[in-house]
Design an enzyme around this catalytic site. Structure first.
Site, short mmCIF file in Angstrom:
data_model
loop_
_atom_site.label_atom_id
_atom_site.label_comp_id
_atom_site.label_asym_id
_atom_site.label_seq_id
_atom_site.Cartn_x
_atom_site.Cartn_y
_atom_site.Cartn_z
N HIS A 19 -2.98 -24.82 -27.08
CA HIS A 19 -2.58 -23.45 -27.39
C HIS A 19 -1.09 -23.26 -27.12
O HIS A 19 -0.39 -24.22 -26.75
CB HIS A 19 -3.44 -22.44 -26.61
CG HIS A 19 -3.35 -22.58 -25.12
ND1 HIS A 19 -2.18 -22.42 -24.42
CD2 HIS A 19 -4.30 -22.88 -24.19
CE1 HIS A 19 -2.40 -22.60 -23.14
NE2 HIS A 19 -3.68 -22.89 -22.96
N HIS A 22 0.66 -24.95 -24.03
CA HIS A 22 0.88 -26.39 -24.15
C HIS A 22 2.04 -26.65 -25.11
O HIS A 22 2.86 -27.55 -24.89
CB HIS A 22 -0.37 -27.09 -24.70
CG HIS A 22 -1.61 -26.82 -23.91
ND1 HIS A 22 -2.74 -26.30 -24.46
CD2 HIS A 22 -1.88 -26.98 -22.58
CE1 HIS A 22 -3.68 -26.18 -23.53
NE2 HIS A 22 -3.17 -26.57 -22.37
N CYS A 127 -11.64 -25.03 -6.79
CA CYS A 127 -11.63 -24.41 -8.13
C CYS A 127 -11.73 -25.52 -9.16
O CYS A 127 -10.85 -26.39 -9.23
CB CYS A 127 -10.34 -23.61 -8.35
SG CYS A 127 -10.16 -23.08 -10.08
N CYS A 130 -8.78 -25.56 -11.72
CA CYS A 130 -7.55 -26.20 -11.24
C CYS A 130 -7.81 -27.62 -10.77
O CYS A 130 -6.88 -28.38 -10.54
CB CYS A 130 -6.95 -25.44 -10.06
SG CYS A 130 -6.31 -23.84 -10.50
N CYS A 144 -9.62 -17.94 -6.86
CA CYS A 144 -8.49 -18.77 -7.28
C CYS A 144 -7.42 -17.85 -7.87
O CYS A 144 -7.72 -17.06 -8.77
CB CYS A 144 -8.96 -19.77 -8.34
SG CYS A 144 -7.61 -20.44 -9.31
N HIS A 147 -7.07 -18.75 -11.85
CA HIS A 147 -8.18 -18.46 -12.76
C HIS A 147 -8.94 -17.19 -12.43
O HIS A 147 -9.83 -16.78 -13.17
CB HIS A 147 -9.14 -19.65 -12.82
CG HIS A 147 -8.53 -20.87 -13.42
ND1 HIS A 147 -7.86 -21.82 -12.69
CD2 HIS A 147 -8.44 -21.28 -14.72
CE1 HIS A 147 -7.41 -22.77 -13.49
NE2 HIS A 147 -7.75 -22.46 -14.73
N LYS A 296 -2.75 -11.74 -19.83
CA LYS A 296 -2.90 -13.17 -19.61
C LYS A 296 -3.64 -13.78 -20.80
O LYS A 296 -4.60 -13.20 -21.29
CB LYS A 296 -3.71 -13.37 -18.32
CG LYS A 296 -3.62 -14.75 -17.79
CD LYS A 296 -4.26 -14.86 -16.44
CE LYS A 296 -4.43 -16.35 -16.17
NZ LYS A 296 -4.54 -16.68 -14.80
N LYS A 299 -9.40 -17.22 -23.37
CA LYS A 299 -10.39 -17.28 -24.43
C LYS A 299 -11.22 -16.01 -24.45
O LYS A 299 -11.54 -15.48 -25.50
CB LYS A 299 -11.32 -18.48 -24.19
CG LYS A 299 -11.00 -19.65 -25.10
CD LYS A 299 -12.21 -20.56 -25.18
CE LYS A 299 -11.86 -21.93 -24.64
NZ LYS A 299 -12.97 -22.79 -24.39
O1 ME8 Z 1 -2.98 -28.64 -15.62
N1 ME8 Z 1 2.30 -20.40 -20.51
O2 ME8 Z 1 -3.58 -29.41 -17.71
P1 ME8 Z 1 -3.67 -28.07 -18.57
C1 ME8 Z 1 3.08 -21.48 -20.41
N2 ME8 Z 1 -4.25 -31.75 -16.69
N3 ME8 Z 1 2.62 -22.73 -20.25
C2 ME8 Z 1 1.30 -22.89 -20.20
C3 ME8 Z 1 0.41 -21.80 -20.29
C4 ME8 Z 1 0.96 -20.50 -20.47
N4 ME8 Z 1 0.23 -19.40 -20.60
N5 ME8 Z 1 -0.85 -22.28 -20.21
C5 ME8 Z 1 -0.74 -23.64 -20.07
C6 ME8 Z 1 -3.32 -29.54 -16.37
N6 ME8 Z 1 0.55 -24.01 -20.07
C7 ME8 Z 1 -3.42 -30.96 -15.85
C8 ME8 Z 1 -2.03 -31.52 -15.73
S1 ME8 Z 1 -0.31 -33.49 -15.16
C9 ME8 Z 1 -0.33 -34.94 -14.34
C10 ME8 Z 1 -1.94 -32.91 -15.19
C11 ME8 Z 1 1.08 -25.39 -19.99
O3 ME8 Z 1 -4.26 -28.45 -19.86
C12 ME8 Z 1 1.94 -25.59 -18.75
O4 ME8 Z 1 2.76 -26.69 -18.95
O5 ME8 Z 1 -4.32 -26.99 -17.79
C13 ME8 Z 1 0.91 -25.89 -17.73
O6 ME8 Z 1 1.45 -26.49 -16.57
C14 ME8 Z 1 0.01 -26.84 -18.50
O7 ME8 Z 1 0.00 -26.29 -19.83
C15 ME8 Z 1 -1.39 -26.95 -17.94
O8 ME8 Z 1 -2.15 -27.70 -18.84
#
Ligand code: ME8
Length: 636
Positions: A19, A22, A127, A130, A144, A147, A296, A299
């Protein structure tokens, strides 16, 4: 190592589709990678997916599929999305790949052999979103903080990593390297976390509860905790422990993450590296969160933004530009499609698009498409423009280096505005008639200024940059050296006219606006960026008018002729016949501009103008008064 630049994004969980969040992180990483390639550095850009752990296992169970199938499906979604968004990563890593599994097991064994992993029992609040335990002080109302969900209490026998052992070393490292974690607010947050002793990190899960993970090399009954596994991707990605890539790139490593995963990156990861005996990464760059329409993104709220939808509507370069320009790196920002449209119209269609289109058209019109050598002396105006271009280029570089990407773009736009002003001031259309030598100087400086702009927007808008440089006959020559000298563009070069870079906003679909009202909406946005003085407004005389007579005009579907009392009787030909019948008009009190130069419309004398707006149904609505006014009174 000098001359190397290693940039990573988080590896994303495969429990859901990609989304906006990412996309933001990954686009910023791409912008930085492109910028450093421009500097001539060796660049390695790593992204990928995080596929083990409770979260994936639970989601797969709920969907009635296997973790492997879920991971394959969603990992492919991420991998296939990046090229669509002009993201050019060097490797896409999956934590289920054999080389990663091998690296994780080697590191676990190494840390175990060093005595930094021990067996014990722990109970804490977990959590699954997380994938980590929260301390009492981190929890908010037992939930959390990320979340907003109840935490689950878990107590198990597990393996633990001696994280606390490295706490004072970490405080020392952060203090001695003030840009280790940036922006500063996050550094301070981490120093706050380190004030109290740390719980040692639970790095295993019993297979009896969770089998979807990497087996511990020293105990087959356990799998590795997902964060301990995931963070190591940053080493696997460049071939640790062997290989030239690892030796060259590791000391230049910069991680880019959202603020939600600050603790794992700022606390777990450096202490893990310390235990392994590796240098910490160079920088942890932390950005804020996008909210959508002030809420925020989630989904359940149904406000998750689909990046491909935005690409389709506005083009990938405009979308990337918006992400970079709109968010102050490190702070939260609000996403709305209206804001995107506003930036699109003001910055791209209006400022940049217009600059390129009017300038290239002038080269075509005045020089038959071949830019003349400048054939006259430079005036203060040219010297100023040269000075400004170089100043903006230095400012841009400093800001890109410092991760102030939004203000790097703002700098470029000061040059774009100056170029537009230079055109208005020097008026090439007048010079074309009176002074061809001066025209050659002016046109050369405009095109050279545009070259500067095109080079600087490359990391953010690679396609647009390429198209502009292509038109200037300079494609494929990206290097920061091009920004050190004003005057690289050669006279005599053939200059084309690009297809509209950013088609006007009325072609954009903006669902909230009814058809017919879009064009006017766009005009409004333009006007609002074009501020005037109160004295400019005072030039316009607006009066209350009463319509005395109204009659249709033969052979015109649009025009009505009105006799209006504004203190004296004037005649106005107005294009409102499709919206009002003559009978409806007579007797109405309306607002009239009374000091317009008289004009003739279809041979009919018109001595003023009515004011009206569009209704949502696409009709016109005349400006009237909600109390009976005095005829001929001034409207203020
Ligand atoms: O945390 N605004 O993966 P994840 C800005 N797998 N950036 C956002 C966002 C938002 N609303 N939502 C998500 C994980 N992100 C772990 C990471 S690393 C070794 C392991 C981005 O799929 C942002 O970069 O939950 C956030 O840190 C990341 O997606 C979390 O992705």
């Amino acid at each position: 190592m000098k001359g190397y630049f290693y940039i990573t994004t988080p590896i994303y969980y495969v429990n859901a589709k990609p989304h906006l969040g990412h996309v933001y992180t990954t686009v910023i990483a791409d912008v930085l990678a492109r910028y450093h390639r421009l500097l001539g550095e060796k660049v390695f850009f790593l992204t990928g997916t995080d596929e083990h752990g409770d979260k994936i296992s639970e989601t797969a169970r709920n969907l009635g599929t296997t973790p492997k199938d879920l991971a394959d499906e969603n990992s492919a979604r991420f991998r296939d999305l990046w090229p669509e968004l002009s993201v050019n990563n060097d490797r896409f890593i999956r934590t289920t790949e054999p080389d990663h599994v091998k690296t994780v097991q080697a590191i676990l064994q190494d840390v175990y052999d060093k005595g930094d992993i021990y067996f014990g029992e722990y109970g804490g609040h977990y959590c699954v979103g997380c994938e980590r335990f929260f301390t009492e002080t981190e929890m908010v109302d037992g939930k959390c903080p990320i979340h907003d969900k109840e935490l689950v209490y878990r107590q198990e026998q597990n393996y633990f990593f001696r994280m606390e052992k490295y706490r004072t070393w970490l405080i020392d490292h952060i203090t001695k390297n003030p840009d280790f974690i940036r922006p500063e607010r996050y550094k301070n947050e981490v120093l706050g976390m380190l004030r109290e002793p740390l719980d040692d990190l639970c790095i295993s899960r019993p297979k009896s509860r969770l089998s979807w993970g990497i087996e511990l090399p020293f105990d087959r009954d356990y799998v590795c905790y997902v964060w301990f596994d995931a963070l190591i991707n940053y080493l696997t990605g460049i071939g640790y422990p062997n290989g030239d890539d690892f030796n060259g790139f590791w000391s230049s490593a910069q991680h880019l993450v959202g603020k939600d995963i600050l603790k794992p990156h700022a606390v777990y990861w450096p202490t893990m590296l310390k235990s392994v005996g590796l240098e910490p990464y160079r920088h942890l760059n932390v950005h804020g969160f996008w909210n959508v329409d002030e809420a925020k993104m989630s989904k359940s709220l149904g406000n998750v933004i689909d990046p491909l939808d935005l690409k389709e509507k506005y083009g990938i370069d405009a979308f990337r530009y918006f992400l970079v320009r709109e968010m102050v790196f490190g702070l939260d920002s609000n996403f709305s499609e209206e804001a995107l449209i506003e930036r699109y119209n003001a910055d791209l269609a209006n400022d940049l698009g217009n600059l390129v289109s009017r300038s290239t058209r002038m080269v075509s019109k005045y020089f038959g498409g071949v830019l003349a050598e400048p054939a006259g002396p430079l005036t203060d105006e040219e010297n100023e423009l040269r000075g400004l271009s170089l100043k903006v280029a230095r400012e841009y570089e400093a800001r890109m280096e410092n991760l102030e990407l939004h203000s790097a773009m703002a700098s470029v736009w000061t040059l774009i505005s100056s170029l537009n002003r230079y055109i208005d001031k020097t008026a090439p259309w007048a010079l074309a008639k009176s002074d061809p030598d001066r025209l050659s100087v002016v046109m050369y400086h405009i095109m050279e200024g545009i070259r500067f702009v095109a080079e600087m927007i490359y990391p953010v808008m690679p396609d647009t940059s390429g198209r502009i440089l292509g038109v200037l006959g300079m494609s494929g020559q990206y290097t920061a050296k091009n920004l050190t000298e004003f005057g690289k563009l050669k006279g005599g070069v053939a200059i084309g006219i690009p297809e509209a870079l950013f088609p006007r906003a009325e072609r954009l679909k903006k669902p909230e606006q009814p058809a017919g009202a879009q064009g006017k909406g766009k005009e409004k946005e333009q006007e609002e960026t074009n501020l005037i003085d109160i004295s400019d407004f005072a030039k316009c005389v607006l009066k209350v008018g009463k319509i005395l007579e109204a009659s249709a005009v033969e052979k015109s579907e649009k025009l009505v002729v009105l006799k209006i009392d504004v203190g004296k009787t004037i005649q106005i030909a107005a294009g409102i016949a499709k919206h009002y019948s003559p009978q409806e008009l007579v007797g109405k009190y309306i607002a009239v501009v009374t000091n317009l130069k008289p004009a003739k419309l279809m041979g009919i004398q018109s001595e003023g103008m009515l004011l009206a707006t569009d209704t949502p149904e696409g009709k016109l609505s005349l400006l009237t008064f909600d109390r009976e006014p005095s005829v001929g009174a001034r409207i203020r």
